[in-house]
Design a protein around this motif. Structure first.
Motif, mmCIF file in Angstrom:
data_model
loop_
_atom_site.group_PDB
_atom_site.id
_atom_site.type_symbol
_atom_site.label_atom_id
_atom_site.label_comp_id
_atom_site.label_asym_id
_atom_site.label_seq_id
_atom_site.Cartn_x
_atom_site.Cartn_y
_atom_site.Cartn_z
ATOM 1 N N ASN A 1 0.835 -1.206 0.000
ATOM 2 C CA ASN A 1 0.000 0.000 0.000
ATOM 3 C C ASN A 1 0.872 1.260 0.000
ATOM 4 O OD1 ASN A 1 -2.431 -1.377 -0.045
ATOM 5 N ND2 ASN A 1 -2.631 -1.440 2.184
ATOM 6 N N ALA A 2 1.904 1.246 0.845
ATOM 7 C CA ALA A 2 2.794 2.416 0.925
ATOM 8 C C ALA A 2 3.477 2.652 -0.422
ATOM 9 C CB ALA A 2 3.826 2.216 2.029
ATOM 10 N N LEU A 3 3.886 1.577 -1.076
ATOM 11 C CA LEU A 3 4.561 1.708 -2.374
ATOM 12 C C LEU A 3 3.585 2.235 -3.437
ATOM 13 C CD1 LEU A 3 7.186 1.213 -3.968
ATOM 14 C CD2 LEU A 3 6.433 -1.141 -4.358
ATOM 15 N N ALA A 4 2.354 1.779 -3.380
ATOM 16 C CA ALA A 4 1.350 2.218 -4.362
ATOM 17 C C ALA A 4 1.195 3.740 -4.334
ATOM 18 C CB ALA A 4 0.011 1.549 -4.063
ATOM 19 N N PHE A 5 1.232 4.323 -3.131
ATOM 20 C CA PHE A 5 0.994 5.764 -3.024
ATOM 21 C C PHE A 5 2.162 6.595 -3.534
ATOM 22 C CE2 PHE A 5 -2.098 4.547 0.475
ATOM 23 C CZ PHE A 5 -3.147 4.490 -0.432
ATOM 24 N N THR A 6 3.328 5.956 -3.743
ATOM 25 C CA THR A 6 4.441 6.731 -4.309
ATOM 26 C C THR A 6 4.147 7.091 -5.769
ATOM 27 O OG1 THR A 6 5.733 4.834 -5.097
ATOM 28 C CG2 THR A 6 6.138 5.549 -2.826
ATOM 29 N N SER A 7 3.072 6.531 -6.335
ATOM 30 C CA SER A 7 2.692 6.892 -7.705
ATOM 31 C C SER A 7 2.172 8.328 -7.773
ATOM 32 C CB SER A 7 1.618 5.943 -8.225
ATOM 33 O OG SER A 7 0.495 6.001 -7.368
ATOM 34 N N VAL A 8 1.897 8.879 -6.593
ATOM 35 C CA VAL A 8 1.427 10.260 -6.542
ATOM 36 C C VAL A 8 2.644 11.175 -6.537
ATOM 37 C CG1 VAL A 8 0.299 11.915 -5.020
ATOM 38 C CG2 VAL A 8 -0.713 9.678 -5.401
ATOM 39 N N LYS A 9 2.587 12.165 -7.399
ATOM 40 C CA LYS A 9 3.759 13.058 -7.491
ATOM 41 C C LYS A 9 3.663 14.142 -6.431
ATOM 42 C CE LYS A 9 3.799 12.143 -12.361
ATOM 43 N NZ LYS A 9 2.724 12.408 -13.319
ATOM 44 N N ALA A 10 4.065 13.793 -5.219
ATOM 45 C CA ALA A 10 3.986 14.768 -4.129
ATOM 46 C C ALA A 10 5.368 15.041 -3.600
ATOM 47 C CB ALA A 10 3.119 14.211 -3.015
#
Ligand code: PLP
Length: 396
Positions: free
Chosen positions: A73-82
């Protein structure tokens, strides 16, 4: 012991253990090493990845093997360019980039919060409020995360419908010249043994899998990553998993996960039938208790092995203690939330009163259950509920 907490953990099956053992003993080689025995281990790892991927209609190269669903889940959210701030939190003024269901597992909620997120409401059965999703789907949103099935209620979300809404939103953005990405992530930790999953049919760009809930080893998970999705690794190092997840591969873990999925493949319909019957039996046992049960979730869209139930006015913690004395293991909700002693955010989100939340149990069936032990568990739960109801002077 009668175990009714398969949503928290499942026993590793002998078939899975047998598949894993050689890779913990004689086939111990590092898959990145150059000699032949190590290359064979690499092959076995890649084959296992292929099998896991095949279970969801994907290819081995589309997967990253992780240390469980939390990491996936944590890795999936790195798809967000923040841009991370120093403290890992963004100022609240920044428009939310992620929308998550308010009932998500803490590993989704806590990781999404680091990027700036907003929650989507659910109805009283735990189903997504699509009107709320539509209203919050502003042009800044880059990712929507909705679990396949909730880990406290078993409510199954209409992912294909959500995917279609995102497709239309992408089109509308393009027509207006807005190029912000819009991805769909789903945490499919629960339900792997009960639902046929296909990433194309679900319409997801990212999918989290969890071995621990399907008679595979704990601490093993996977993230499906669509070809168009870009991630940043959470840890840097030796460049394994195409640079997305450094560290020597958990070969035995991946092989165990693949064996666990092979064991349930093709049996999902039979498993649904079996658990639907067992859950019905358990429901009718519980309905005879002196304190009337309130069955939670969405009967039409619920994992067949889940029975979340509240005995309003009773104390579920005491029930768990009484049941443990009788050899029955149940939980009040997500194991991690229960250990923190906080009222469940899921049960609050579906609008339960404090008394209903305090009296809530999560019963989840699985491989260790059959008709006889489920009946026995039903009678023991009823007896515990009746004892508590009498102690509190509760009259039906
Ligand atoms: N997501 C869901 C829906 C879960 O049920 C769980 C486990 O309880 C997790 C994530 C976390 O999994 P893990 O402990 O393997 O990281």
């Amino acid at each position: 012991m009668i175990y009714l907490d398969h949503a928290a953990a499942t026993p590793v099956s002998s078939r899975v253990l047998k598949a894993m053992t050689p890779y913990l003993t004689e086939q111990f080689f590092n898959p990145s090493a150059a000699y032949l025995p190590a290359k064979r281990v690499r092959e076995a790892f890649d084959t296992a990845k292929g099998q896991i991927a095949n279970f969801i209609g994907a290819k081995g190269n589309d997967l990253v093997i992780t240390s469980g669903a939390t990491e996936a889940n944590a890795l999936a959210f790195t798809s967000v360019k923040a841009e991370f701030s120093a403290r890992g939190k963004l100022p609240t003024a920044i428009a939310p980039k992620i929308l998550v269901l308010e009932t998500e597992h803490s590993s989704v909620l806590e990781n999404a919060r680091r990027y700036g997120c907003e929650t989507i409401r659910v109805d009283h059965t735990g189903l997504i409020d699509l009107t709320d999703l539509r209203a919050k789907l502003t042009d800044s949103v880059e990712l929507v995360s909705v679990s396949l099935a909730n880990n406290e209620l078993g409510t199954i979300q209409p992912l294909a419908e959500i995917a279609e809404l995102l497709r239309q939103t992408r089109l509308s953005r393009l027509q207006r010249g807005i190029t912000t990405q819009l991805l769909l992530h789903s945490d499919a930790s629960q339900g792997l043994a009960l639902l046929e999953l296909n990433v194309a049919r679900l319409g997801v760009d990212l999918l989290t899998l969890n071995a621990a809930k399907v008679s595979g080893p704990k601490g093993v998970g996977a993230l499906y990553v669509g070809h168009h999705v870009h991630l940043s690794p959470l840890v840097a190092g030796g460049g394994q998993e195409r640079g997305l997840r450094a560290g020597t591969e958990n070969v035995a873990g991946a092989i165990g996960f693949a064996a666990a999925l092979e064991a349930v493949k093709g049996h999902t319909a039979a498993a649904r039938k079996k658990y639907t019957r067992l859950v019905e039996n358990l429901k009718s046992e519980l309905s005879q208790a002196k304190a009337p049960p309130l069955f939670l979730g969405c009967p039409k869209h619920q994992l067949a092995n889940f029975l979340p139930v509240s005995f309003p006015g009773l104390d579920a913690e005491r029930l768990i203690y009484l049941l443990e004395e009788q050899g029955v293991c149940v939980s009040t909700g997500a194991a991690c939330a229960a250990s923190k002693g906080e009222p469940s955010h899921v049960l609050r989100a579906i609008g339960l009163s404090p008394a209903e939340i305090a009296g809530s149990l999560r019963l989840s069936l699985g491989v260790l259950n059959d008709e006889a032990n489920v009946r026995a568990a039903g009678q023991l739960i009823c007896a515990a509920v009746n004892a508590e109801a009498e102690r509190l002077g509760y009259v039906r």
